[in-house]
Design a protein around this motif. Structure first.
Motif, PDB file in Angstrom:
ATOM      1  N   ASN A 155       0.852  -1.177   0.000  1.00  0.00           N
ATOM      2  CA  ASN A 155       0.000   0.000   0.000  1.00  0.00           C
ATOM      3  C   ASN A 155       0.892   1.233   0.000  1.00  0.00           C
ATOM      4  OD1 ASN A 155      -1.893   1.972   0.282  1.00  0.00           O
ATOM      5  ND2 ASN A 155      -3.000   1.003   1.964  1.00  0.00           N
ATOM      6  N   ASN A 156       1.122   1.781  -1.167  1.00  0.00           N
ATOM      7  CA  ASN A 156       2.004   2.944  -1.306  1.00  0.00           C
ATOM      8  C   ASN A 156       1.225   4.235  -1.531  1.00  0.00           C
ATOM      9  OD1 ASN A 156       4.465   1.796  -0.813  1.00  0.00           O
ATOM     10  ND2 ASN A 156       5.018   1.487  -2.952  1.00  0.00           N
ATOM     11  N   ALA A 157       0.062   4.353  -0.884  1.00  0.00           N
ATOM     12  CA  ALA A 157      -0.745   5.560  -1.054  1.00  0.00           C
ATOM     13  C   ALA A 157      -0.351   6.595  -0.005  1.00  0.00           C
ATOM     14  CB  ALA A 157      -2.231   5.221  -0.953  1.00  0.00           C
ATOM     15  N   GLY A 158       0.697   7.328  -0.300  1.00  0.00           N
ATOM     16  CA  GLY A 158       1.163   8.363   0.628  1.00  0.00           C
ATOM     17  C   GLY A 158       2.083   7.785   1.693  1.00  0.00           C
ATOM     18  N   TYR A 159       2.395   8.628   2.686  1.00  0.00           N
ATOM     19  CA  TYR A 159       3.355   8.221   3.704  1.00  0.00           C
ATOM     20  C   TYR A 159       2.834   7.017   4.486  1.00  0.00           C
ATOM     21  CZ  TYR A 159       4.937  13.053   2.842  1.00  0.00           C
ATOM     22  OH  TYR A 159       5.346  14.225   2.266  1.00  0.00           O
ATOM     23  N   ILE A 210      -5.538   3.153  -3.765  1.00  0.00           N
ATOM     24  CA  ILE A 210      -5.354   3.604  -5.142  1.00  0.00           C
ATOM     25  C   ILE A 210      -3.934   3.377  -5.640  1.00  0.00           C
ATOM     26  CG2 ILE A 210      -7.191   5.329  -5.017  1.00  0.00           C
ATOM     27  CD1 ILE A 210      -4.779   7.406  -4.915  1.00  0.00           C
ATOM     28  N   SER A 211      -3.018   3.050  -4.725  1.00  0.00           N
ATOM     29  CA  SER A 211      -1.667   2.718  -5.181  1.00  0.00           C
ATOM     30  C   SER A 211      -1.068   1.625  -4.316  1.00  0.00           C
ATOM     31  CB  SER A 211      -0.739   3.923  -5.145  1.00  0.00           C
ATOM     32  OG  SER A 211       0.548   3.509  -5.584  1.00  0.00           O
ATOM     33  N   HIS A 265       3.112   1.753  -7.141  1.00  0.00           N
ATOM     34  CA  HIS A 265       3.710   2.814  -7.985  1.00  0.00           C
ATOM     35  C   HIS A 265       3.834   4.169  -7.294  1.00  0.00           C
ATOM     36  CE1 HIS A 265       2.293   0.407 -11.772  1.00  0.00           C
ATOM     37  NE2 HIS A 265       3.256  -0.187 -11.114  1.00  0.00           N
ATOM     38  N   GLY A 266       3.095   4.361  -6.210  1.00  0.00           N
ATOM     39  CA  GLY A 266       3.155   5.648  -5.515  1.00  0.00           C
ATOM     40  C   GLY A 266       2.049   6.601  -5.971  1.00  0.00           C
ATOM     41  N   ILE A 267       2.110   7.821  -5.464  1.00  0.00           N
ATOM     42  CA  ILE A 267       1.066   8.821  -5.692  1.00  0.00           C
ATOM     43  C   ILE A 267       1.539   9.902  -6.667  1.00  0.00           C
ATOM     44  CG2 ILE A 267      -0.292  10.639  -4.550  1.00  0.00           C
ATOM     45  CD1 ILE A 267      -1.188   7.724  -3.954  1.00  0.00           C
ATOM     46  N   LEU A 325      -6.041  10.746  -3.657  1.00  0.00           N
ATOM     47  CA  LEU A 325      -5.537  10.244  -2.370  1.00  0.00           C
ATOM     48  C   LEU A 325      -6.640  10.196  -1.300  1.00  0.00           C
ATOM     49  CD1 LEU A 325      -2.987   9.109  -1.059  1.00  0.00           C
ATOM     50  CD2 LEU A 325      -2.264  11.442  -0.541  1.00  0.00           C
ATOM     51  N   VAL A 353       2.473  14.167  -3.927  1.00  0.00           N
ATOM     52  CA  VAL A 353       1.952  13.370  -2.794  1.00  0.00           C
ATOM     53  C   VAL A 353       1.053  14.197  -1.874  1.00  0.00           C
ATOM     54  CG1 VAL A 353       2.448  11.716  -0.954  1.00  0.00           C
ATOM     55  CG2 VAL A 353       4.039  11.929  -2.872  1.00  0.00           C
TER      56      VAL A 353
END
Lengths: 471, 471
Positions: free
Chosen positions: A188-192, B418-419, B422-424, B432, B462
């Motif tokens: 889960n790389n949605a933000g920090y 949502i990620s 790959h990141g935001i 987000l 981000v």
């Protein structure tokens, strides 16, 4: 607008009726200390909320009153992180316990922070899964405390620390905001990745209320060997061979120095599974899938390293009771308090190659300062973790500060860490600069100030909220 | 005291002579974009410092001048995290590359942020170790970018994300402070685990300069099977059986929905290793210790799940080239751009049990809005990670915002992320809030403000530095 304590207590009593609030003589003795051997402290009150919202409300009321708070779990911490503070309100999670969900498809378990580790281990086992986190205090420590201290244990080499087992986290910030991130996904790389801030920060940035734990498949078989080796080089080579030859099955690699072995077999009186004496002892454990396949594989690996000359001797488990018997030698350190008397215990970390040189240096420096000093060394060396027990046999009252400053100065010289798994709390706080740079300490203080600008959550532990630069 | 840009450029030119500074027409085209398909942007300058101290100096000069900075690695990011910003100085790590140390005893490698992932993989291999992180861009992505985005890849189910591979980290804060924490130990609980803040925060909190990576033992053998299954329930049950029966050897569990399979075998033209058609396709991989032992074990496990009725068909690898052939089906998605034309790609996460229901809902909603919509689904479901490729075949110019809002609204309804990997960056920033609560977003902003109060490091990516509450 700080409130006087009577008004705060009245507010708390109205918000938390019945068993949730203990104050004055109602505070039981066991809430006056953790396991750090610091002197008892009677706090203002012990609050025991039983929902995340109630934890948030408790924090909000204390924050509004400008009164310090100390989060408490099972009070089994060794560094003083959960030790009471004079005038503060303890916020104990013990009444918010239980397992909320087991999700076999995601291999996850959602738990309340007040759940004892052993309850979690058993529930996973009954559901056909495995929770690898394990430590001596399993019956009394609570998972919230394990998370707050990023607990380690014996199987870190295979499964990692508590941090690696946490997929989702819910916590209360120092201002009473409840933040829920009960994620079940490995990715889960949605933000920090905010949960990382609250794992291992010893309740100084927030109070953990619930967590999603990653469960592992239950091991199908366990094999172990207790080995005698002739040199530290052989220990390092055996570790490398074990990583290569046993791969992800390797679940423990515990090293005992001869001074440890001597105390355990002679002073504590644990029976040695090996006959002769050796320069080093290694307890090696694997968790495999099927005994039929992995048992013979383990045996043939042991034969191979024996034939290669890495081992002087080895006892190999034929049964789970043998495995337990081998662990008895490693766990005999739990008897040190009764057999050796008061002593100082350390939990340091070092790069694998420097460990023996460190032990030599530390032993000599202690003896140089205190000719009757005894120090013994053992640990999870595959993880870079060394435990030390040290005492001056010439005196009754142990000179803790003196011993600590010698041990930690040696850690500093060898560029190690003053805490591999127990945390910093109160006891090790003076030595934190031995192991963290000025830039790291300043950044920790900046994080603390950002989350707890008033310095009300577990103040004085780990790192202080900086003063002067705050509004 | 913001400087005018000419004065800043003059200062940079004097501090960074020669190839370290590119400005104006000297900026090569490849530095004007990353892989997010956002329109080219020409920055003020591209700085390419080649020591950690030079990175710190670059940041300090830009911060003093009040000019925005964008850290850049291999520019392979898909979400726009490394995309240039108008008027900003790019700080590229490409000239600070190379491996500083391999420590076999600690199983660690110390690398510079500008080192390509493939160079790191090869160096580990030559030293007898294994770096499990692997992704399509391995030849051009730099490890600093992998760390900044917490890269995932195919083997997360066994080895975890990039985060789990980082033992130590060195980074530069937005004010130019160099913080070095090049720890080699698996266990280090001495205060806050600061490195976690910089892993996966996409260069918005600091710029990674060096890292200590954890190496793993090299797998002794690889086995794989490509399986056809009749239902999603069977897929979930197969995953559970694989976890139980293959334990830590399970290194990949990739699921492909039939629409994906059809596009790959018919439009892309990849040859199917299976003859019939199935409701689901699973690529399953194990990494074992010895082919002699783990090959037959894999075979007998496959036979067992086949006899239990979980599989309709399975092709089993007889060689490494078979393993590669199976992966070709999964990797054929790299051809989608040329074969399907412009499309939208998503990288979402969901709890394992909801994935098929999600795919059904998402497919229907897209077709309802755009009758000619095509959407295909595939991913690392053991990690909760689903990839989606979607397009409206009725139009040339893809309505990206429209497709994204349908996909992400469905993710929100299913409580996913949502990620996943790959990141935001820039592309997903508007969405987000679909996946993080108001409390989480506020906490992210608070962290950003604490570390980058002036909002100069990778601004607009981000999460924004909050305004109004700052001094």
């Amino acid at each position: 607008m700080p409130l006087d304590t009577d008004s705060l207590l009245a507010r708390l009593a109205s918000a938390f009726p019945g068993p949730a609030l203990l104050a004055g003589d109602d505070i039981p003795a066991r809430n006056l200390h953790d396991t750090s051997f610091l002197a008892n402290v009677t706090p203002l009150a012990v609050l025991r909320p039983d929902t995340p919202e109630a934890v948030a409300e408790a924090v909000r009321l204390c924050a509004e009153a400008g009164v310090a708070m100390v989060p408490q779990g099972g009070l089994t911490g060794l560094a003083g992180g959960g030790h009471p503070i004079d005038g503060a309100v303890m916020i104990s999670l013990e009444r918010f316990n239980g397992i909320e969900e087991i999700d076999p498809a995601s291999s996850t378990m959602t738990v309340r922070a007040g759940t004892p580790l052993e309850v979690i281990q058993k529930a996973a086992d009954e559901a056909g899964f495995f929770i690898p986190l394990d430590l001596g205090a399993r019956g009394s420590c609570l998972i919230g405390g394990n998370i707050g201290t990023n607990a380690g244990g014996n199987r870190v080499i295979r499964y990692g620390m508590t941090r690696e087992m946490i997929l989702g986290l819910e916590y209360v910030l120092p201002d009473g905001t409840l933040v829920s991130g009960l994620n079940k996904m490995l990715k889960n790389n949605a933000g920090y990745d905010l949960k990382q801030l609250f794992i291992g920060s010893e309740g100084t940035l927030g109070i953990v209320t619930r967590a999603v734990l990653r469960m592992h498949p239950k091991p199908g078989c366990v094999n172990a060997a207790l080995c005698g080796l002739g040199s530290y080089d052989d220990v390092v080579n055996l570790l490398a061979e074990a990583r290569r030859g046993l791969g992800p099955m390797l679940s423990a690699f515990e090293v005992m120095w001869p001074d440890y072995w001597q105390v355990v077999t002679e002073t504590v009186g644990t029976r040695s599974p090996l006959e002769g004496k050796h320069a080093f002892y290694v307890l090696l454990e694997t968790q495999g899938l099927d005994e039929e396949i992995d048992g013979p594989r383990f045996m043939s690996w042991i034969e191979r390293v024996y034939e290669a000359g890495l081992l002087e001797d080895a006892a190999i488990s034929q049964s789970l009771s043998d495995v337990q018997r081998f662990w008895d030698v490693r766990d005999a350190c739990a008897e040190f308090m009764t057999r050796l008397g008061p002593h100082c215990a350390y939990d340091i970390g070092l790069p694998v190659t420097s460990m023996d040189a460190f032990a030599d240096a530390c032993r000599s420096r202690l003896v140089e300062a205190m000719p009757e000093a005894l120090s013994v060394y053992y640990g999870h060396i595959g993880d870079g973790n060394l435990h030390i027990v040290a005492l001056d046999r010439a005196v009754k009252e142990q000179p803790m500060d003196r011993i600590s400053s010698i041990v930690y100065a040696t850690v500093r010289d060898f560029r190690g860490t003053i805490s591999a798994e127990h945390g910093i709390g109160l006891l090790k706080k003076p030595y934190l600069p031995y192991t963290r740079s000025a830039e790291e300490l300043a950044l920790m203080a900046r994080i603390k100030a950002a989350l707890d600008p008033a310095g009300l959550l577990n103040p004085g532990k780990v790192i202080d909220t900086p003063t002067g630069d705050l509004k």
